[in-house]
Motif scaffolding. Sequence first.
Motif, short mmCIF file in Angstrom:
data_model
loop_
_atom_site.label_atom_id
_atom_site.label_comp_id
_atom_site.label_asym_id
_atom_site.label_seq_id
_atom_site.Cartn_x
_atom_site.Cartn_y
_atom_site.Cartn_z
N PRO A 249 1.03 -1.16 0.23
CA PRO A 249 0.46 0.33 -0.21
C PRO A 249 0.69 1.33 0.26
O PRO A 249 0.02 1.98 -0.40
N ASP A 250 1.70 1.56 0.45
CA ASP A 250 2.85 1.91 0.63
C ASP A 250 3.91 2.63 -0.27
O ASP A 250 4.74 1.64 -0.08
N TYR A 251 4.33 3.64 -0.82
CA TYR A 251 6.15 3.75 -1.24
C TYR A 251 7.35 3.45 -0.34
O TYR A 251 8.01 2.81 -0.65
N THR A 252 6.74 3.89 1.03
CA THR A 252 7.96 3.08 1.77
C THR A 252 8.08 1.62 1.98
O THR A 252 8.60 0.82 2.80
N MET B 131 1.92 9.43 -6.40
CA MET B 131 1.50 9.16 -5.51
C MET B 131 0.78 9.60 -4.81
O MET B 131 1.01 9.77 -4.08
N ASN B 132 -0.65 9.11 -4.74
CA ASN B 132 -1.91 9.64 -3.53
C ASN B 132 -1.54 8.77 -2.16
O ASN B 132 -1.86 6.87 -2.86
N GLN B 133 -1.03 8.88 -1.82
CA GLN B 133 -0.53 7.78 -0.12
C GLN B 133 -1.80 8.45 0.73
O GLN B 133 -2.39 9.03 1.40
N GLY B 134 -2.52 6.85 1.17
CA GLY B 134 -3.87 6.78 1.91
C GLY B 134 -5.15 7.42 1.68
O GLY B 134 -4.47 8.16 0.61
N LEU C 219 -0.08 0.39 -3.62
CA LEU C 219 0.56 1.15 -4.60
C LEU C 219 0.15 1.08 -5.56
O LEU C 219 0.08 0.17 -7.05
N HIS C 220 0.38 2.93 -6.63
CA HIS C 220 0.67 3.19 -8.03
C HIS C 220 0.92 4.48 -7.94
O HIS C 220 0.44 4.98 -7.68
#
Length: 179
Positions: A88-91, A125-128, A139-140
């Motif tokens: 779900p997340d770039y990290t 990237m829109n996160q959360g 993630l996209h």
Amino acid sequence: MADDAVRQRGAGEPDQLERLWTPYRMAYVRGDDRPSTSGSDECPFCHIPTLDDEAGLVVHRGTSAYVVLNLYPYTAGHLMICPYRHIPDYTDTTDEEVVEIGALTKRAMTVLRSVSNAEGFNLGMNQGQAGGAGIRAHLHQHVVPRWVGDSNFMPIIGRTKTLPQLLTETRELLAAAWR
């Protein structure tokens, strides 16, 4: 008389806007096919790689990520770069995924410039949920080609949003240029 009939039916004031009906977007508005954050079994970004390129609108397949047309594009040629892994997340990305996502982003920009003369790009990237992610579970990264005036004239003055080509035709054009 007709205006009175419209108001009486509760349809509001006539606004002189042209309507281009896009009923396929209702799936997006309703949130259909948006996975929970828990599993990949219902995730469209996990499902797409199981399809053939045409059915999945896949433009290019890499080692750890792939490039796909956005089913609900902001502009013509709107691409997304997705890791194959359901994260779900770039990290959460590996070093290999970071490198390939970056390389695919660079290539996507080059291809979009060559095919459509894109004058600029929005990348992101829109996160959360708070970050505006439509599909938070996978993630996209968006690669949105832009042209001077593309979002000023038609939506504001013309009250219309246009996409000049079917997604399948756009996919074929971009996939051919990618090769």
